[in-house]
Design an enzyme around this catalytic site. Structure first.
Site, PDB file in Angstrom:
ATOM      1  N   LYS A  23       0.841  -1.214   0.000  1.00 28.85           N
ATOM      2  CA  LYS A  23       0.000   0.000   0.000  1.00 28.85           C
ATOM      3  C   LYS A  23       0.866   1.250   0.000  1.00 28.85           C
ATOM      4  CE  LYS A  23      -1.728   1.597   4.070  1.00 28.85           C
ATOM      5  NZ  LYS A  23      -1.443   3.015   4.377  1.00 28.85           N
ATOM      6  N   ASN A  24       1.847   1.287   0.895  1.00 27.14           N
ATOM      7  CA  ASN A  24       2.601   2.536   1.071  1.00 27.14           C
ATOM      8  C   ASN A  24       3.607   2.794  -0.047  1.00 27.14           C
ATOM      9  OD1 ASN A  24       1.112   3.098   3.278  1.00 27.14           O
ATOM     10  ND2 ASN A  24       2.638   2.438   4.783  1.00 27.14           N
ATOM     11  N   ARG A  95      -4.475  10.673   4.244  1.00 27.71           N
ATOM     12  CA  ARG A  95      -3.300  11.552   4.301  1.00 27.71           C
ATOM     13  C   ARG A  95      -2.367  11.358   3.116  1.00 27.71           C
ATOM     14  NH1 ARG A  95      -2.071  14.154   8.733  1.00 27.71           N
ATOM     15  NH2 ARG A  95       0.052  14.220   7.967  1.00 27.71           N
ATOM     16  N   CYS A 119      -4.869  12.817  12.963  1.00 28.97           N
ATOM     17  CA  CYS A 119      -5.631  11.566  12.875  1.00 28.97           C
ATOM     18  C   CYS A 119      -5.401  10.796  14.167  1.00 28.97           C
ATOM     19  CB  CYS A 119      -5.210  10.759  11.655  1.00 28.97           C
ATOM     20  SG  CYS A 119      -3.577  10.057  11.822  1.00 28.97           S
ATOM     21  N   ARG A 124       0.559  14.603  13.277  1.00 27.08           N
ATOM     22  CA  ARG A 124       1.033  14.362  11.910  1.00 27.08           C
ATOM     23  C   ARG A 124       1.159  15.627  11.057  1.00 27.08           C
ATOM     24  NH1 ARG A 124      -1.402   8.974   9.365  1.00 27.08           N
ATOM     25  NH2 ARG A 124       0.613   8.949   8.349  1.00 27.08           N
ATOM     26  N   ASP A 310       4.243   0.472  11.934  1.00 23.58           N
ATOM     27  CA  ASP A 310       3.025  -0.164  11.419  1.00 23.58           C
ATOM     28  C   ASP A 310       2.866  -1.609  11.888  1.00 23.58           C
ATOM     29  OD1 ASP A 310       2.504   2.209  10.139  1.00 23.58           O
ATOM     30  OD2 ASP A 310       3.292   1.564   8.209  1.00 23.58           O
ATOM     31  N   ILE A 332       7.919   6.663  16.750  1.00 20.52           N
ATOM     32  CA  ILE A 332       7.529   7.368  15.523  1.00 20.52           C
ATOM     33  C   ILE A 332       6.255   8.175  15.775  1.00 20.52           C
ATOM     34  CG2 ILE A 332       6.948   7.132  13.069  1.00 20.52           C
ATOM     35  CD1 ILE A 332       9.780   6.199  13.686  1.00 20.52           C
ATOM     36  N   ARG A 402      -8.898  -0.335   4.309  1.00 19.67           N
ATOM     37  CA  ARG A 402      -8.040   0.691   3.713  1.00 19.67           C
ATOM     38  C   ARG A 402      -6.683   0.118   3.323  1.00 19.67           C
ATOM     39  NH1 ARG A 402      -7.831   6.322   6.688  1.00 19.67           N
ATOM     40  NH2 ARG A 402      -6.456   6.514   4.915  1.00 19.67           N
TER      41      ARG A 402
HETATM   42  N1  EPU Z   1       6.570  14.356  10.840  1.00 18.36           N
HETATM   43  C1  EPU Z   1       6.856  15.663  11.136  1.00 18.36           C
HETATM   44  N2  EPU Z   1       6.774  16.592  10.124  1.00 18.36           N
HETATM   45  C2  EPU Z   1       6.437  16.252   8.855  1.00 18.36           C
HETATM   46  C3  EPU Z   1       6.164  14.905   8.569  1.00 18.36           C
HETATM   47  C4  EPU Z   1       6.243  13.970   9.581  1.00 18.36           C
HETATM   48  O1  EPU Z   1       7.156  16.013  12.276  1.00 18.36           O
HETATM   49  O2  EPU Z   1       6.386  17.126   8.000  1.00 18.36           O
HETATM   50  C5  EPU Z   1       6.655  13.354  11.917  1.00 18.36           C
HETATM   51  C6  EPU Z   1       5.333  12.584  12.089  1.00 18.36           C
HETATM   52  O3  EPU Z   1       4.426  13.280  12.932  1.00 18.36           O
HETATM   53  C7  EPU Z   1       5.827  11.282  12.667  1.00 18.36           C
HETATM   54  C8  EPU Z   1       7.166  11.066  11.964  1.00 18.36           C
HETATM   55  O4  EPU Z   1       7.574  12.362  11.513  1.00 18.36           O
HETATM   56  O5  EPU Z   1       6.075  11.455  14.037  1.00 18.36           O
HETATM   57  C9  EPU Z   1       7.119  10.127  10.784  1.00 18.36           C
HETATM   58  O6  EPU Z   1       6.073  10.500   9.901  1.00 18.36           O
HETATM   59  P1  EPU Z   1       6.146  10.242   8.339  1.00 18.36           P
HETATM   60  O7  EPU Z   1       6.005  11.538   7.613  1.00 18.36           O
HETATM   61  O8  EPU Z   1       7.339   9.413   8.008  1.00 18.36           O
HETATM   62  O9  EPU Z   1       4.820   9.403   8.090  1.00 18.36           O
HETATM   63  P2  EPU Z   1       3.981   9.425   6.760  1.00 18.36           P
HETATM   64  O10 EPU Z   1       4.877   9.581   5.609  1.00 18.36           O
HETATM   65  O11 EPU Z   1       2.830  10.362   6.905  1.00 18.36           O
HETATM   66  C10 EPU Z   1       4.134   6.851   6.261  1.00 18.36           C
HETATM   67  C11 EPU Z   1       3.165   5.721   6.102  1.00 18.36           C
HETATM   68  C12 EPU Z   1       2.569   5.373   7.457  1.00 18.36           C
HETATM   69  C13 EPU Z   1       3.706   4.973   8.386  1.00 18.36           C
HETATM   70  C14 EPU Z   1       4.722   6.117   8.475  1.00 18.36           C
HETATM   71  C15 EPU Z   1       5.937   5.786   9.319  1.00 18.36           C
HETATM   72  C16 EPU Z   1       2.373   6.065   3.860  1.00 18.36           C
HETATM   73  C17 EPU Z   1       1.265   6.400   2.942  1.00 18.36           C
HETATM   74  N3  EPU Z   1       2.131   6.117   5.169  1.00 18.36           N
HETATM   75  O12 EPU Z   1       3.375   7.950   6.767  1.00 18.36           O
HETATM   76  O13 EPU Z   1       1.732   4.241   7.240  1.00 18.36           O
HETATM   77  O14 EPU Z   1       3.205   4.693   9.671  1.00 18.36           O
HETATM   78  O15 EPU Z   1       5.179   6.475   7.159  1.00 18.36           O
HETATM   79  O16 EPU Z   1       6.588   4.687   8.809  1.00 18.36           O
HETATM   80  O17 EPU Z   1       3.459   5.722   3.411  1.00 18.36           O
HETATM   81  C18 EPU Z   1      -0.010   2.727   7.756  1.00 18.36           C
HETATM   82  O18 EPU Z   1       0.253   2.142   6.692  1.00 18.36           O
HETATM   83  O19 EPU Z   1      -0.781   2.243   8.625  1.00 18.36           O
HETATM   84  C19 EPU Z   1       0.599   4.030   8.019  1.00 18.36           C
HETATM   85  C20 EPU Z   1       0.134   4.874   8.921  1.00 18.36           C
END
Ligand code: EPU
Length: 439
Positions: A23-24, A95, A119, A124, A310, A332, A402
């Site tokens: 998915k990701n 997101r 969320c 986030r 995850d 995380i 999802r």
């Molecule tokens: N963060 C910041 N600032 C930002 C972005 C992120 O402080 O601008 C923080 C977040 O709040 C969090 C950490 O950095 O504490 C990591 O967040 P990240 O941006 O890496 O998460 P994401 O890209 O929004 C993806 C996956 C998530 C997975 C996370 C961490 C996708 C579509 N989603 O989210 O997947 O948990 O990386 O590995 O790739 C899931 O599949 O259930 C899921 C939530």
């Protein structure tokens, strides 16, 4: 009418199961199709509600999307490049739709994308995405909850490390913006997740010049044009991990096919500590044959190649019925423990303080009605239901749909007792008084 899963505990899972595409990886790769006019074909895409939602977003952005003309295949044809706005109604649903920002900006010179809200995993923010886009020469403003980004990327130095580590989709966005345009972009503290490597390889197949994929430094030379390509999505390491834990929690013997064991070393390391036997049969096949009760082991979630957040709630489910006790620390998403009160409803012994839980394994769990608070919490509840005595009703399974491709069908093939059934949601007060008035 909503659906729930009715899980009957006690069956030992056995047999073979095929892992679906990630998915990701698939979601940002679908968004990256916006970078080239013409027809992008993705293979090994999982059939999920999030994938369908991304298809709807691409549709509003001028793409003809054909979902699953053959299993796993998604065809994205960019036909009209005039729209630059991804609306709140769609972005607020998921997101990952924020991943259209980088491709839209690079290809169309401007992007208006709704700012995602918080969320159940926590706040986030998207500050790292914005900082990265600005560092490569684009302007960013905010208007009525939208991020308005303008200008062709001209390259620059980007540092993507936040207090919680690098951002996965932040890296995807900045990389997708930097591949088209002038100049050289160097991204430090880039996310090293395999899903980002998969995206980088797709972009390279489209004509992008990227070095360092899979490391924390990406060097990108902007190009004028990219061309559409046909590309394969990697296997879903989180789905694979969930199914391996399903084998362990039922003391089963499950063989997973079409997975990538090389990107699952953190889980295997935990399995070794927890005395969960596993065997890599070949480059894409893993057997988890676990006749005995596992032993609890401490766990800390970290960016890749550390233990993935995850899989925190699924592995915590296994700890709940393991021998001994363990500390589970979430580094995380410090608030990603919404599943804990639901696990307790099934008899789990969990104490929580801030971003840490102490899980003490119990001999028995008993079925009860519970509700999924997010995708991975839903998976954890199904795992606990498989281990519990009696029936566990898992509500709010739209979260599970999802991100898991035909999960109940896969578990049923392995011998699990799991059924998807319709249920009558609670009536609202207004509806009750209307009935009373009618009476
Ligand atoms: N963060 C910041 N600032 C930002 C972005 C992120 O402080 O601008 C923080 C977040 O709040 C969090 C950490 O950095 O504490 C990591 O967040 P990240 O941006 O890496 O998460 P994401 O890209 O929004 C993806 C996956 C998530 C997975 C996370 C961490 C996708 C579509 N989603 O989210 O997947 O948990 O990386 O590995 O790739 C899931 O599949 O259930 C899921 C939530």
């Amino acid at each position: 009418m909503p659906h729930k899963f009715v899980v009957s505990g006690g069956a030992r899972l056995t047999g073979n199961v095929t892992v679906s595409g990630s998915k990701n990886a698939a979601l940002p790769m679908m968004a990256a199709a916006l970078l080239a006019k013409g027809t992008t074909i993705l293979r090994n895409v999982p059939d999920l509600s999030d994938v369908r939602l991304m298809a709807d977003i691409l549709d509003t952005l001028g793409c003809d999307v054909t979902l699953f003309p053959q299993p796993g295949v998604v065809v994205i044809d960019v036909v009209d490049e005039s729209n630059i706005s991804a609306p709140y109604e769609l972005v607020s649903e998921m997101r990952a739709s924020f991943c259209v920002l980088g491709p839209l900006l690079a290809r169309r010179g401007e992007a208006h994308v709704s700012q995602p809200g918080g969320c159940t995993l926590g706040e986030r923010p998207v500050d790292l995405h914005i900082k990265g886009i600005q560092a490569i020469g684009c302007e960013v403003a905010f208007h009525r909850g939208n991020v308005i980004a303008k200008g062709r990327p001209t390259g620059g130095r980007v540092y993507l490390g936040g207090s919680m580590g690098p951002s996965v989709t932040g890296t995807a966005n900045v990389m997708c913006a930097a591949v088209m345009g002038s100049g050289v972009t160097v991204i430090d503290q880039a996310a090293c997740e395999p899903e980002i490597t998969n995206l980088a390889e797709m972009l390279i197949a489209m004509g992008a010049k990227i070095r360092g994929a899979g490391t924390s430094r990406l060097v990108i030379h902007g190009v004028d044009e990219l061309h559409a390509a046909t590309f394969d999505v990697i296997p879903d390491r989180i789905e694979a991990g969930t199914l391996m834990i399903a084998s362990a929690i039922t003391r089963g013997d499950v063989t997973l096919e079409k997975c990538d064991p090389d990107v699952m070393l953190a889980l295997f390391d935990k399995f070794t500590e927890m005395r969960v036997p596993f065997e890599r049969l070949d480059a894409s096949t893993v057997r988890v044959n676990c006749p005995n009760r596992a032993r609890a082991a401490d766990l800390t979630t970290l960016p890749y190649p550390g233990f993935p957040t995850d899989l925190q709630s699924p592995l915590m489910a296994l700890m709940c019925v393991s021998e001994g006790y363990a500390l589970v620390e979430e580094k995380i998403y410090p608030e990603r423990f919404m599943h804990v009160p639901e696990y307790r409803r099934l008899g789990a012994d969990i104490r929580k303080q801030f971003n840490t839980c102490i899980v003490t394994g119990v001999d028995k769990l008993h079925g009860a009605p519970v509700a999924a608070t997010d995708l991975r919490a839903g998976a954890g509840l199904i795992l606990l239901g498989l281990a519990a005595e009696g029936e566990t009703d898992v509500l709010k399974i739209q979260h599970v749909d999802r991100g898991y491709d035909r999960l109940e069908a896969k578990l049923t093939t392995l011998g699990a007792g799991i059924k998807r059934v319709e249920y009558q949601p609670r009536r609202r007060a207004g509806e009750r008084s209307q009935r009373n008035r009618a009476a």
